[in-house]
Motif scaffolding. Structure first.
Motif, PDB file in Angstrom:
ATOM      1  N   SER A 238      53.445  37.066  27.106  1.00 29.70           N
ATOM      2  CA  SER A 238      52.455  36.004  26.995  1.00 29.70           C
ATOM      3  C   SER A 238      53.056  34.901  26.132  1.00 29.70           C
ATOM      4  CB  SER A 238      51.158  36.526  26.362  1.00 29.70           C
ATOM      5  OG  SER A 238      50.237  35.479  26.148  1.00 29.70           O
ATOM      6  N   ILE A 239      52.760  33.634  26.441  1.00 26.02           N
ATOM      7  CA  ILE A 239      53.375  32.517  25.715  1.00 26.02           C
ATOM      8  C   ILE A 239      53.110  32.620  24.215  1.00 26.02           C
ATOM      9  CG2 ILE A 239      53.325  30.012  25.390  1.00 26.02           C
ATOM     10  CD1 ILE A 239      52.871  29.752  28.408  1.00 26.02           C
ATOM     11  N   PHE A 240      51.867  32.885  23.846  1.00 26.66           N
ATOM     12  CA  PHE A 240      51.538  32.989  22.428  1.00 26.66           C
ATOM     13  C   PHE A 240      51.268  34.431  22.000  1.00 26.66           C
ATOM     14  CE2 PHE A 240      50.112  28.591  23.464  1.00 26.66           C
ATOM     15  CZ  PHE A 240      51.075  27.921  22.707  1.00 26.66           C
ATOM     16  N   GLY A 241      51.688  35.361  22.820  1.00 20.29           N
ATOM     17  CA  GLY A 241      51.446  36.773  22.520  1.00 20.29           C
ATOM     18  C   GLY A 241      52.734  37.556  22.427  1.00 20.29           C
ATOM     19  N   SER A 242      52.617  38.853  22.606  1.00 20.46           N
ATOM     20  CA  SER A 242      53.772  39.736  22.469  1.00 20.46           C
ATOM     21  C   SER A 242      54.647  39.681  23.714  1.00 20.46           C
ATOM     22  CB  SER A 242      53.319  41.172  22.206  1.00 20.46           C
ATOM     23  OG  SER A 242      52.541  41.643  23.284  1.00 20.46           O
ATOM     24  N   ARG A 243      55.887  40.145  23.550  1.00 24.80           N
ATOM     25  CA  ARG A 243      56.857  40.203  24.648  1.00 24.80           C
ATOM     26  C   ARG A 243      57.523  41.571  24.616  1.00 24.80           C
ATOM     27  NH1 ARG A 243      60.873  35.376  23.899  1.00 24.80           N
ATOM     28  NH2 ARG A 243      61.628  36.207  25.895  1.00 24.80           N
ATOM     29  N   LEU A 244      57.149  42.413  25.578  1.00 25.46           N
ATOM     30  CA  LEU A 244      57.695  43.757  25.666  1.00 25.46           C
ATOM     31  C   LEU A 244      58.455  43.915  26.975  1.00 25.46           C
ATOM     32  CD1 LEU A 244      54.668  45.871  24.375  1.00 25.46           C
ATOM     33  CD2 LEU A 244      56.724  45.238  23.099  1.00 25.46           C
ATOM     34  N   ARG A 245      59.615  44.548  26.897  1.00 24.89           N
ATOM     35  CA  ARG A 245      60.449  44.777  28.085  1.00 24.89           C
ATOM     36  C   ARG A 245      60.659  46.278  28.279  1.00 24.89           C
ATOM     37  NH1 ARG A 245      65.816  41.878  27.586  1.00 24.89           N
ATOM     38  NH2 ARG A 245      64.672  40.136  28.536  1.00 24.89           N
ATOM     39  N   LEU A 246      60.359  46.736  29.495  1.00 23.63           N
ATOM     40  CA  LEU A 246      60.590  48.125  29.884  1.00 23.63           C
ATOM     41  C   LEU A 246      61.758  48.165  30.856  1.00 23.63           C
ATOM     42  CD1 LEU A 246      59.915  51.141  30.409  1.00 23.63           C
ATOM     43  CD2 LEU A 246      58.186  50.363  32.051  1.00 23.63           C
ATOM     44  N   THR A 247      62.787  48.924  30.526  1.00 19.19           N
ATOM     45  CA  THR A 247      63.908  49.173  31.434  1.00 19.19           C
ATOM     46  C   THR A 247      63.790  50.617  31.906  1.00 19.19           C
ATOM     47  OG1 THR A 247      65.304  47.609  30.234  1.00 19.19           O
ATOM     48  CG2 THR A 247      66.403  49.164  31.708  1.00 19.19           C
TER      49      THR A 247
ATOM     50  N   GLN B 107      65.455  42.823  38.839  1.00 19.15           N
ATOM     51  CA  GLN B 107      66.776  43.452  38.782  1.00 19.15           C
ATOM     52  C   GLN B 107      66.729  44.880  39.329  1.00 19.15           C
ATOM     53  OE1 GLN B 107      68.628  42.911  34.879  1.00 19.15           O
ATOM     54  NE2 GLN B 107      67.342  41.121  34.517  1.00 19.15           N
ATOM     55  N   VAL B 108      66.038  45.046  40.462  1.00 15.73           N
ATOM     56  CA  VAL B 108      65.831  46.375  41.030  1.00 15.73           C
ATOM     57  C   VAL B 108      67.111  46.858  41.727  1.00 15.73           C
ATOM     58  CG1 VAL B 108      64.508  47.729  42.695  1.00 15.73           C
ATOM     59  CG2 VAL B 108      63.361  45.998  41.279  1.00 15.73           C
ATOM     60  N   VAL B 109      67.495  48.067  41.399  1.00 17.61           N
ATOM     61  CA  VAL B 109      68.647  48.723  42.034  1.00 17.61           C
ATOM     62  C   VAL B 109      68.150  49.996  42.709  1.00 17.61           C
ATOM     63  CG1 VAL B 109      70.855  49.877  41.651  1.00 17.61           C
ATOM     64  CG2 VAL B 109      70.279  47.807  40.352  1.00 17.61           C
ATOM     65  N   ALA B 110      68.526  50.181  43.973  1.00 23.36           N
ATOM     66  CA  ALA B 110      68.217  51.424  44.691  1.00 23.36           C
ATOM     67  C   ALA B 110      69.496  51.841  45.403  1.00 23.36           C
ATOM     68  CB  ALA B 110      67.087  51.199  45.686  1.00 23.36           C
ATOM     69  N   GLU B 111      70.111  52.896  44.946  1.00 25.55           N
ATOM     70  CA  GLU B 111      71.428  53.248  45.474  1.00 25.55           C
ATOM     71  C   GLU B 111      71.654  54.750  45.476  1.00 25.55           C
ATOM     72  OE1 GLU B 111      74.449  51.648  42.937  1.00 25.55           O
ATOM     73  OE2 GLU B 111      73.839  52.821  41.195  1.00 25.55           O
TER      74      GLU B 111
END
Length: 350
Positions: free
Chosen positions: A158-167, A134-138
């Motif tokens: 990871s399927i059986f691990g943690s899920r972290l999202r950086l925006t 979802q890269v925006v360059a404007e």
């Protein structure tokens, strides 16, 4: 806007150029040879001297940064190698780390390789080698100001691990030698997740020279390794092939209004062929609310000639040591952390 020593309206500038990119702006390109093949970058030019290259292939980290065409950042011998070459084991991170102005270390491991609760973790984690979605360059006019933005989403999962999202969002304005970064890290999983984050800012030649001066916002400086001298943490020297890296923890940060500032000042920064020199200051600022640590990586070697100034939420001895110390950040499901940083370049004439 203020540009070239005077104020301009949008229409006054537009009357003088065919396209605004003649002065500054945002453009995307892709490398086509060697280990960089396929790497995309976004060039941001402020028109006032500061220019930098954002890498969507690498966490929207920042590669080369320049002032007036002269570098202020450090590039590693690896070049802008494609992250597909990345090997997660132990210290293999060092073979594909780009350097540049900023490498993001994390999102769940920072520092030395280790094993934590049965999980093998390599140096500095995966973030620097994760591609953004979802890269925006404007660039957009807002009245008589032209604002530039690069943003995207990076996920460490990871399927059986943690899920972290950086925006991540990086902003600059035409006519200003400044960039501002805002990150939000969210635990999008359904279990508690360890979270370590370090902003590995790297500065190099010719900003770094024997006469370069440093100011750090700390009351106390502690070497990571026994036997390391603390007296020269704020001094620079000529390249020495025998130099060994030194790492310092800056404690008790001074942060008026919740922001800390580190300065690098070169009184004789070269402006280019035949243009002489000026006194140039790079100012790195960050909110200490969730970044209470500051790590300094000093490497005055030959071929690896770099100073790392690294705001963080952790130390750099690996996740197992952080957990043992009792300082490991844990994000609960749905919990978020927001991080804010900024960098500016100032000359004696400003």
């Amino acid at each position: 806007m203020q540009l070239y020593g005077r104020k301009w309206t949008r229409r006054q500038l537009e009357a003088r150029v065919g396209r605004l990119e003649q002065i500054g702006g945002v453009r995307r390109f892709r490398w086509i040879e060697g280990p960089e093949t396929g790497v995309e970058q976004i060039q941001v030019r402020t028109g006032a001297g500061l220019a930098y290259y954002v890498s969507p292939s690498r966490c929207l980290d920042i590669s080369l940064a320049e002032y007036g065409g002269v570098p202020i950042s450090w590039q590693s011998a690896n070049g802008d190698v494609h992250p597909a070459y990345y090997d997660t084991r132990e210290a293999e991170w060092l073979r594909t780390a780009v350097g540049g102005l900023l490498m993001t270390c994390g999102l769940s491991q920072v520092g030395s390789s280790c094993e934590d609760e049965g999980e093998a973790l390599g140096v500095h984690g995966r973030a620097h080698h994760l591609a953004a979605r979802q890269v925006v360059a404007e660039g957009r006019w807002e009245g008589d100001e032209y604002n530039m933005r690069v943003s995207g989403v990076i996920e460490e999962t990871s399927i059986f691990g943690s899920r972290l999202r950086l925006t991540r969002e990086i902003r600059s304005c035409l006519g200003e030698n400044r960039l501002a970064m805002k990150d939000m890290v969210e635990n999008i999983g359904f279990c508690s997740a360890p979270h370590m984050l370090l902003y590995h800012f790297n500065f190099g030649f010719p900003l770094l020279a024997e006469g370069t001066e440093f100011e750090f916002p700390s009351e106390c400086v502690v070497p990571r390794d026994e036997g390391t001298l603390v007296e020269d943490f704020d001094q620079w020297q000529a390249p020495d092939p025998a130099y060994k890296e030194r790492v310092y923890y800056h404690e008790d940060l001074v942060s008026p209004d919740g922001w800390a500032t580190a300065l690098i000042r070169n009184p004789r920064f070269p402006l280019g062929i035949g243009l002489g020199a000026c006194s140039l200051t790079v100012r790195l600022m960050w909110s200490t609310r969730w970044l209470p640590r500051l790590v300094e990586w000093k490497m005055s070697g030959a071929g690896v000639h770099v100073l790392g100034i690294e705001p963080a939420n952790c130390y750099v001895e690996g996740r197992a040591a952080e957990r043992s110390r009792g300082t490991l950040t844990i994000l609960e499901p749905g919990e978020t952390r927001t991080y804010e940083l900024a960098l500016s370049v100032e000359t004696c004439d400003e």
